[in-house]
Write a protein that holds these residues in place. Structure first.
Motif, short mmCIF file in Angstrom:
data_model
loop_
_atom_site.label_atom_id
_atom_site.label_comp_id
_atom_site.label_asym_id
_atom_site.label_seq_id
_atom_site.Cartn_x
_atom_site.Cartn_y
_atom_site.Cartn_z
N PHE A 163 1.71 1.24 -4.10
CA PHE A 163 0.44 2.10 -4.98
C PHE A 163 -0.25 2.48 -3.23
CE2 PHE A 163 1.82 -2.14 -6.48
CZ PHE A 163 2.51 -1.50 -7.95
N THR A 164 -0.34 3.56 -4.12
CA THR A 164 -0.99 4.36 -2.83
C THR A 164 -2.45 4.72 -2.73
OG1 THR A 164 -0.77 7.09 -3.95
CG2 THR A 164 1.29 5.99 -2.67
N PHE A 165 -3.00 4.23 -3.88
CA PHE A 165 -4.20 4.30 -4.29
C PHE A 165 -4.69 3.23 -3.72
CE2 PHE A 165 -2.23 1.44 -7.83
CZ PHE A 165 -3.13 1.24 -7.98
N LEU A 166 -4.46 2.03 -2.52
CA LEU A 166 -4.28 0.73 -2.35
C LEU A 166 -4.50 1.64 -0.60
CD1 LEU A 166 -2.70 -2.22 -3.78
CD2 LEU A 166 -5.24 -1.26 -4.44
N GLU A 167 -4.36 2.53 -0.11
CA GLU A 167 -4.00 3.04 0.96
C GLU A 167 -5.79 3.41 2.14
OE1 GLU A 167 -1.78 6.28 2.12
OE2 GLU A 167 -0.04 5.58 1.63
N PRO A 168 -6.77 3.40 1.73
CA PRO A 168 -8.40 2.97 2.04
C PRO A 168 -8.56 1.79 1.74
CG PRO A 168 -7.61 5.11 0.04
CD PRO A 168 -6.30 3.97 0.20
N GLN A 180 0.71 -1.14 -0.23
CA GLN A 180 -0.37 0.17 -0.09
C GLN A 180 1.12 1.42 -0.40
OE1 GLN A 180 0.37 -2.59 2.50
NE2 GLN A 180 0.45 -1.72 4.71
N GLU A 181 2.14 1.51 0.36
CA GLU A 181 3.00 2.04 0.56
C GLU A 181 3.56 2.83 -0.81
OE1 GLU A 181 5.62 2.66 3.33
OE2 GLU A 181 5.26 2.31 5.03
#
Length: 907
Positions: free
Chosen positions: A196-201, A193-194
């Protein structure tokens, strides 16, 4: 012509092999897609990009830059070896998933699914919801994974292609993180998730992956991609072997250390993180290890060299040359096949492709002249497989030998030369004896090219080979630079020849002279090329000598530009001496029709551009199995390295061999043949060099000789039943029994199985001699390739080189008599046995003596005995006397020439 060929016209028509039949045979063996439309365009774009990337590396090194007039050198990136290797393998993966299907619907899983649907249909009926649901699921799975007609790229392939690109992108964009993790471990990497930041949520939905290093996940997926590409492009067999080594790296510690024999295979416990790090982020071992490095630096550029030669029409020219040189001799078609297939095999490195493409021409002619179909197929398969041991290119394995043994390429091809010549001489003698036995004559001279005229029309095909040898042996340039300069030479020669005719030769010469003079003056006054001088980016004037040297260095580019300019001014020129390969003409017509300009197919400049593009695409297609093979095979030495298995494995092998070098050689030979069945020679070589070469060296075998021994038996695997892939390919062209064709091919190549034992026991055959300070050096480093000064010692030159080499040549004649059962008269079974004994004594007397001592030692009568030089020479003398006696007796019984057969020329 022989009486066997009186009906040659009808028979020749019947035996002719069409291009479609050749494609069918290759398709059946390789299971490669025949893509059309946009899919074919994508393959071409990726393949050409792959070749351009490798050509850039060969020309510029690891700095991707370009010279811009008035600006200077503009660097795009400076890549490290690991990044280069990763991009190289990613190209191979993308092309593998494009060209090879995951399933064609005829495998065991697909058959069981179809059977399940049929049973449900019988039990519930076609309209029942269960049946309909099952068929719907099956249809969806088929759409996702199955390519029955080998004509479409499935969604599953597209996903794997995307992941392959993603893996290469990570090495390019996040290399600093990779360098940090190589010191701190993969746990130090960022989680998914770090990256691919769009996966953080939705990080909570990732489960365990939320706390797992993205580098670790990508490494696991990368290894799985290599295994899947291996299954598709090579074999399930190899994939299972490689996967077993990966599993062993993780669970090998479970083997009890106290277990008999296998206890030495016990290894320390390793976790998946350290395994993946060593297999995926390492340039010493693993996926991106030495084999892939060799592919990047050497193998690909030579594959491209072969593709350029093939697409220029050199293949057919060399076939015609071989037939012109030997076609009128007794059994001429088979002898010409040996020459043509041997040459093309050393360039292509693929015994299967060479067997089919060259055999499409040679096998029908052999059959028409009177050879049995199985024998004709066996000759073609044997000679084609022999190309991989014939210098200067030797397929791809020679470059691996260079890297693994740290031996200069020049020394490798010098050492490999005599055994290779012996092999082809042995096959030549066998086909001659077969022709004598069956009263097979040669071809009519009217069917063959006139040699002087043929050489005059295609001399330029010989220039690249001569240049390659010059750069490697005389100038002693690196392999990569030699191949690059030779590749430029091919392009320059083809451009010049394409633009040459009686009408344009004056114009071509003037353009070339003007460009040469312009480049010289630009270098002389500005220190730059013509464009640089016009843009004012020169660094200052140079001396006449320096300017001339710089101009000569750019001769290839000048020649290409001269050809292009001439063709641009005379676009529909029909070159009288250049015949591109049919694949180039087909591509020109197809692409011209696709853009609605069919006349372009006749445009000389357009055809030249298609030639360059098709050559680069063909090189990439040919390289795919090699790239995947070296990537997969690199995992095995990677596991051996990370587990520390090497020394224990050597100890186990020595224990199994019981101190017997002959037994160890036999084990190595059998292992090479079994492992090599259905697999590329490079894979067999990499695996067995990692497993067995150290043990051979511990027995005092010269390291280079040990590697050549393994290579030879890896090549033999291509023609050894029951698999015998090259012989199977030949049988498809010859329309013969596949197994019997394999038997014939193996019999014809039998000297290839004995010669390796000969040069292990007599290193002078491969031109190796002990170093002066050998006693002070470790095993494996005690020998070197001979130099001219070494022949000043008569005892060495005569007894360690000349006598063994001469006896090997005579020995293969005795072996030919044993296999064919005929010399100038029939050879009885007893005489065959005597010929076989004389062959063994002539070629490898040490094998007979050492084997006898070993057998006596095993049954409790004495131990090992030393084969001294005196014993060696004496046994060879006995073998020679026996051979001469048998030959004299056979000649005495010589059969008269049949009155119905013509009198062929001698061999």
């Amino acid at each position: 012509m022989s009486s066997n060929t009186d009906d040659s016209t009808a028979q020749g028509t019947e035996d002719t092999v069409s291009d479609e039949e050749v494609d069918e045979v290759l398709q059946e063996i390789e299971r490669k897609r025949a893509l059309q439309g946009w899919a074919a365009v994508i393959v071409a774009v990726v393949g050409i990009s792959f070749s351009l990337f490798q050509m850039w590396l060969a020309a510029k090194g690891f700095v991707l830059s370009i010279d811009v007039p008035a600006v200077g050198e503009v660097a795009f990136a400076s890549l490290q070896l690991l990044q280069i290797n990763a991009v190289h393998v990613a190209f191979g993966l993308v092309l593998a998933f494009l060209l090879y299907p995951s399933s064609t619907g005829d495998g065991p899983v697909s058959r069981r699914c179809i059977l399940l649907a049929d049973r449900l249909d019988d039990r519930f009926g076609a309209d029942h919801p269960v049946t309909e649901s099952t068929r719907a699921v099956g249809g969806a799975l088929g759409w996702l994974f199955v390519d029955r007609d080998l004509q479409r790229v499935t969604p599953f392939d597209a996903v794997l292609i995307g992941i392959s690109i993603l893996s290469a992108a990570y090495f390019i964009t996040d290399f600093q993180e990779i360098q940090r993790m190589r010191a701190l471990g993969l746990e130090a990497g960022r989680p998914i998730q770090e990256v691919f930041t769009f996966l953080e949520p939705i990080a909570g939905l990732l489960g365990p992956l939320a706390n797992t290093s993205y580098a670790f996940v990508l490494g696991v997926v990368g290894v799985l991609l290599v295994l899947e590409a291996t299954r598709r492009s090579i074999s399930l067999y190899l994939m299972i072997i490689v996967a077993a080594f990966v599993v062993y790296a993780r669970y090998g510690y479970l083997i009890p250390q106290g277990a008999a024999y296998v206890g030495v295979l016990s290894i320390p416990p390793l976790d998946w993180t350290s395994i993946v790090q060593n297999l995926w982020y390492n340039t010493e071992n693993g996926v991106f290890g030495i084999p892939v490095t060799v592919s990047v630096q050497f193998i690909y550029i030579f594959i491209l060299f072969g593709a350029f030669l093939e697409m220029s029409g050199a293949g057919q020219w060399f076939i015609d040359l071989a037939y012109g040189a030997t076609g009128t001799r007794r059994g001429g078609p088979a002898k010409a096949s040996i020459l043509a297939s041997g040459f093309m095999g050393t360039i292509s490195g693929s015994s299967i492709a060479n067997t089919v493409t060259t055999g499409a021409f040679t096998i029908p002619l052999m059959k028409r002249s009177g050879y049995r179909p199985e024998f004709a197929g066996g000759v073609e398969a044997s000679a084609s497989s022999g190309g991989q041991i014939l210098p200067p290119v030797m397929g791809a394995a020679a470059f691996l030998i260079v890297q693994y043994t740290a031996t200069p390429f020049r020394d490798v091809i010098i050492a490999a030369a005599i055994p290779a010549i012996v092999f082809f001489f042995g096959v030549w003698v066998m086909v001659h004896f077969e022709a004598t036995k069956e009263h097979i004559g040669g071809l009519d001279p009217s069917e063959l090219v006139h040699i002087p005229t043929h050489l005059k029309s295609g001399w330029f095909y010989l220039v690249p080979i001569g240049l390659l040898l010059y750069y490697l042996i005389i100038e002693r340039l690196s392999v990569a630079r030699s191949a690059w300069f030779t590749l430029i030479a091919i392009g320059a020669l083809i451009a010049l020849v394409a633009a040459y005719s009686d009408e344009t030769r004056g114009r071509l010469g003037a353009v070339f002279a003007a460009l040469f003079a312009g480049r010289f003056l630009a270098q002389l006054f500005t220190g730059a090329n013509i464009l640089g001088a016009l843009a004012g980016s020169g660094s200052g004037g140079q001396s006449v000598q320096a300017a001339f040297a710089a101009t000569v260095g750019g001769l290839g580019g000048i020649a290409i530009l001269a050809g292009v300019i001439t063709l641009a001014t005379r676009p529909y020129l029909d070159s009288p001496i250049l015949n591109f390969d049919s694949a180039v003409d087909d591509a020109a017509r197809t692409t011209a029709d696709a853009i609605g300009e069919s006349e372009l197919a006749r445009n000389g400049l357009y055809r030249l551009g298609v030639f360059f593009g098709k050559s680069m695409e063909s090189g990439a297609r040919t390289a795919v199995p090699v790239v995947i093979a070296v990537a997969a095979a690199g995992i095995i030495p990677g596991v051996i390295s990370v587990s520390g298995l090497g020394p224990n494995l050597v100890a186990l092998i020595r224990a199994v061999a019981g101190g017997s070098l002959v037994l160890l050689l036999l084990v190595t030979a059998v292992a090479s043949i079994i492992l090599g069945m259905g697999m590329p020679t490079t894979v067999t070589y990499i695996i067995l060099v990692s497993l067995l070469a150290p043990a051979l060296v511990q027995f005092g075998v010269p390291e280079l000789a040990a590697h050549l021994f393994i290579l030879y038996f890896g090549v033999i695997a291509d023609i050894t039943p029951p698999v015998a892939v090259a012989a199977y390919a030949a049988s498809g062209v010859a329309k013969s029994d596949a197994f019997q064709t394999g038997i014939e091919a193996f019999s014809l190549s039998l000297n290839k199985a004995i010669v390796p034992f000969a040069f292990i026991l007599s290193p002078g055959i491969v031109l190796l001699t002990r170093k002066e300070n050998a006693a002070e050096l470790p095993l494996g480093e005690q020998y070197r390739v001979v130099q001219l000064a070494d022949f000043a010692d008569p005892s060495f030159a005569v007894f360690e080189v000349l006598v063994p080499v001469a006896c090997v040549f005579i020995g293969v004649v005795a072996l030919a008599a044993t296999v064919i059962g005929y010399v100038e008269a029939p050879v009885s079974r007893g005489q065959r046995a005597a010929f076989a004994l004389s062959s063994l004594l002539l070629m490898a007397p040490g094998l007979a003596v050492s084997g006898t001592f070993d057998v006596l030692g095993f049954v409790g009568f004495g131990g090992a005995g030393e084969v001294t030089l005196v014993v060696d020479v004496a046994l060879r003398a006995v073998g020679l006397a026996l051979f001469v006696a048998l030959l004299v007796e056979n000649r005495r019984r010589r059969e008269p020439v049949s009155e119905t057969a013509s009198s062929p020329e001698p061999a």
